[in-house]
Write a protein that holds these residues in place. Structure first.
Motif, short mmCIF file in Angstrom:
data_model
loop_
_atom_site.label_atom_id
_atom_site.label_comp_id
_atom_site.label_asym_id
_atom_site.label_seq_id
_atom_site.Cartn_x
_atom_site.Cartn_y
_atom_site.Cartn_z
N SER A 1 0.73 -1.23 0.06
CA SER A 1 0.11 -0.04 -0.11
C SER A 1 0.54 1.25 0.14
O SER A 1 0.10 2.22 -0.03
N LEU A 2 2.12 1.65 0.06
CA LEU A 2 2.52 1.89 0.50
C LEU A 2 3.24 2.78 -0.74
O LEU A 2 4.00 1.89 -1.69
N GLN A 3 2.78 3.51 -2.17
CA GLN A 3 2.79 3.87 -3.46
C GLN A 3 3.77 4.75 -3.05
O GLN A 3 4.45 4.21 -4.49
N GLY A 4 4.57 5.14 -2.69
CA GLY A 4 5.66 6.05 -2.38
C GLY A 4 7.08 5.15 -3.01
O GLY A 4 7.80 5.47 -3.33
N LEU A 5 6.79 3.79 -2.53
CA LEU A 5 7.91 2.45 -2.28
C LEU A 5 8.13 2.46 -4.53
O LEU A 5 8.71 1.83 -4.15
N HIS A 6 7.04 2.21 -4.62
CA HIS A 6 6.84 1.48 -5.83
C HIS A 6 7.64 2.63 -7.25
O HIS A 6 7.60 3.70 -7.01
N PRO A 7 7.94 1.80 -8.22
CA PRO A 7 8.25 2.76 -9.11
C PRO A 7 7.11 3.39 -9.88
O PRO A 7 5.96 2.94 -9.89
N PRO A 8 7.93 4.87 -10.94
CA PRO A 8 6.65 5.49 -11.75
C PRO A 8 6.22 3.74 -12.64
O PRO A 8 6.70 3.50 -13.18
N GLN A 9 4.66 5.11 -13.00
CA GLN A 9 3.85 4.50 -13.65
C GLN A 9 3.02 5.26 -14.92
O GLN A 9 2.76 6.49 -14.73
N LEU A 10 3.20 4.58 -16.00
CA LEU A 10 2.46 5.48 -16.90
C LEU A 10 0.64 5.54 -16.84
O LEU A 10 0.13 4.52 -16.07
N LYS A 11 -0.34 6.20 -17.33
CA LYS A 11 -1.12 5.99 -17.45
C LYS A 11 -1.92 4.88 -18.36
O LYS A 11 -2.96 4.42 -17.32
N SER A 12 -1.45 4.16 -18.73
CA SER A 12 -1.28 3.20 -19.12
C SER A 12 -0.65 2.08 -18.90
O SER A 12 -0.80 1.41 -19.54
N ASN A 13 -0.75 1.61 -17.56
CA ASN A 13 0.35 1.14 -16.49
C ASN A 13 1.63 0.22 -17.54
O ASN A 13 2.08 -0.82 -17.16
N ASP A 14 2.26 1.24 -18.35
CA ASP A 14 3.23 0.66 -19.08
C ASP A 14 4.27 1.37 -18.26
O ASP A 14 4.52 2.21 -17.59
N ALA A 15 5.89 0.36 -18.04
CA ALA A 15 6.67 0.75 -17.09
C ALA A 15 7.37 1.26 -17.89
O ALA A 15 7.52 2.05 -19.02
N VAL A 16 7.47 2.79 -17.24
CA VAL A 16 8.56 4.08 -17.88
C VAL A 16 10.07 3.68 -17.93
O VAL A 16 10.16 2.74 -16.94
N THR A 17 10.51 4.15 -19.18
CA THR A 17 11.37 4.12 -19.55
C THR A 17 12.46 5.77 -19.90
O THR A 17 11.70 6.83 -19.85
N GLY A 18 13.82 6.04 -19.60
CA GLY A 18 14.15 7.00 -20.30
C GLY A 18 13.64 7.62 -20.81
O GLY A 18 13.68 8.38 -21.28
N ALA A 19 12.52 6.88 -22.41
CA ALA A 19 12.78 7.54 -23.37
C ALA A 19 11.61 7.95 -23.16
O ALA A 19 10.84 8.86 -24.29
N THR A 20 10.58 7.56 -22.37
CA THR A 20 8.91 8.07 -22.36
C THR A 20 8.70 8.88 -20.49
O THR A 20 7.83 9.54 -20.49
N THR A 21 10.02 9.45 -20.40
CA THR A 21 10.04 10.30 -19.29
C THR A 21 9.61 11.88 -19.21
O THR A 21 8.22 12.06 -18.37
N ALA A 22 9.11 12.13 -20.78
CA ALA A 22 8.49 12.91 -20.29
C ALA A 22 7.14 13.08 -20.48
O ALA A 22 6.85 13.79 -20.29
N ARG A 23 7.01 12.36 -21.07
CA ARG A 23 5.21 11.76 -21.31
C ARG A 23 4.94 11.87 -19.55
O ARG A 23 3.82 11.86 -19.55
N LEU A 24 6.17 11.14 -19.12
CA LEU A 24 5.69 10.59 -17.18
C LEU A 24 5.47 12.31 -16.70
O LEU A 24 4.66 12.27 -15.63
N ARG A 25 6.34 13.20 -16.62
CA ARG A 25 6.53 14.51 -16.42
C ARG A 25 4.98 14.92 -16.61
O ARG A 25 4.15 16.08 -15.70
#
Length: 482
Positions: free
Chosen positions: A89-113
């Protein structure tokens, strides 16, 4: 002490009422009730970590919980150890994730921002103005001690109070097995050769830059933080993880140069096309809650200064973590992803590769991994600060905080009619910042000792002050003085 949930899914601290202004926020984790954290025993490397809430319960935490939007991605796919059920339940300890539920890579960092900014604005509109100052109550009591690991990699390992933090399990993983690394498809030998032919950045080929680099890397090798490998010894059967990026030597304020590995540089191939950089292919697996705090440190401090009375006298002090990222290792075998050509060997024909075992300045995941440790140390320091004044053993570096004339002008003890101590504890990457409105010297001694003790609970002290994680060099420059 009540563990308040994070604002904006880790973008800032949550507001609590004035009656709870003495509370301290566990900023690395997001909303979680104490009951969800009180009994998590996790075994890693033969060691048991106990994850408990930094709080005394109450309905206000449950009322302030943030709605979790995404499930945690598959742990094995991201190269992470599964978290215990109590930490799911500690969401802050999880990796970031896009709304699409895809894992975030360096190439998609701009979308995450973009997604984070929209989410942050939406949540901020519905939240009241926080109070950043903490009023010292001195009611915290230390939990029963937990045995610390006897062996660990490099120079970060939680101990003492840090073993009761919600992030203890993750930090123990980093300390015993290293930080997870996922940099994409392995390179071919042709691609490796092309990267070696490209060599270091031109800034690293100046003679004084090469001399400084050779001195520094010899020290890293001596400390077990890097090793040197001859390309001719491995060229016929290189490790599959091997990726070579250009090293640059950038002018720096406290020494002539700082080495930065350009992991955003793609390999130029004439016929088969460019090979994506290490950063662009890196899957982000570090906790998102800690790094999200950085952009809000300065606004919090500015607001805090603006909210006090004109008669209040504010004191500040800062402690710097020496060698920052170099205190954490990547997973064993994954260090080949961060190789680079030793500049002084370029003209020799016998190319040497530097293989660092530690996190590198220039890798997209180094800041969030390091912040997971430094933000935990801040949380622990904030808990120590809520012990009764004078209950902590005097820290060995305390004398460095007492040299300024402002500190010496304060009375040694507080009077009966003095206002209670008010303070703020922040960390910006590797800089721990304390702000206080004290009544006496003992107030400041208590906060300084709490901060340095919290740092040493995550970054264990060294035998020699010059090697200590708290930079002695910066202390001698009076940066730690109130």
């Amino acid at each position: 002490m009540k563990a308040r949930p994070l604002l904006d899914d880790g973008k800032g601290k949550h507001h609590c009422s004035d009656t709870d202004s003495h509370g301290s926020t566990a900023r690395i984790s997001s909303a979680a009730t104490p009951s969800a954290l009180s009994s998590a025993n996790v075994h890693i490397g033969g060691h048991t970590a106990v994850s408990v809430a930094f709080g005394d319960g109450g309905t206000d935490e449950r009322d302030h919980q943030l709605q979790h939007r995404n499930e945690r991605p598959d742990a094995r796919r991201l190269g992470r150890l599964p978290l215990p059920a109590q930490q799911e339940s500690l969401q802050g300890l999880h990796p970031p994730q896009l709304k699409s539920n895809d894992a975030v890579t360096g190439a998609t960092t701009a979308r995450l921002r973009v997604e984070n900014k929209r989410r942050r604005k939406q949540q901020q509109r519905s939240q009241p103005q926080p109070e950043w100052w903490t009023t010292h109550a001195g009611t915290f009591t230390l939990p029963p001690p937990v045995p610390a690991p006897t062996t660990y990699r490099n120079q970060m390992c939680p101990r003492r109070l840090a073993l009761h933090h919600p992030a203890a399990t993750i930090l123990l993983q980093y300390a015993t097995t290293g930080c997870p690394t996922n940099t994409g498809t392995p390179w071919t030998v042709e691609q490796m050769k092309a990267a070696i032919d490209r060599g270091p950045h031109v800034s690293a080929l100046a003679q004084d830059a090469m001399d400084q680099f050779d001195t520094e890397i010899a020290e890293k090798v001596l400390n077990g933080q890097a090793r040197i490998v001859k390309w001719n010894d491995i060229r016929h059967n290189p490790p599959p993880q091997l990726k070579i990026s250009p090293i640059a030597m950038v002018p720096h304020k406290s020494r002539p140069y700082r080495a930065i590995l350009d992991l955003s540089f793609p390999v130029r191939m004439h016929q088969s096309g460019d090979v994506p950089s290490v950063n662009s292919n890196t899957v982000k697996t570090a906790p998102k809650g800690a790094i999200d705090q950085i952009g809000h440190v300065l606004p919090r401090l500015i607001h805090a200064f603006a909210s006090v009375r004109e008669s209040d006298v504010i004191f500040m002090a800062k402690w710097d973590i020496k060698d920052g990222f170099w205190r954490l290792d990547c997973e064993q075998g994954e260090e080949w992803n961060f190789a680079y050509v030793q500049p002084s060997t370029v003209a020799s024909g016998d190319i040497s590769l530097v293989i660092p075992t530690s996190l590198q300045m220039g890798w997209i995941e180094s800041p969030p991994y390091f912040c997971a440790a430094s933000e935990t140390a801040r949380d622990v320091a904030a808990q120590y600060a809520e012990l009764p004044t004078g209950s902590l053993s005097e820290h060995e570096f305390l004398q460095h905080t007492t040299t300024d004339v402002g500190y010496k002008a304060l009375p040694r003890e507080r009077a009966l009619d003095d206002d209670p101590l008010r303070y703020i504890m922040e960390v910006y990457m590797d800089d721990f910042i304390d702000v206080a409105i004290p009544a006496c010297q003992r107030d400041l001694d208590h906060l300084a000792t709490a901060t340095m003790t919290g740092i040493h609970d995550v970054f264990p002290p060294a035998q020699s002050p010059k090697d200590d994680p708290i930079s002695e060099k910066k202390l001698l420059k009076r940066e730690g003085a109130w």
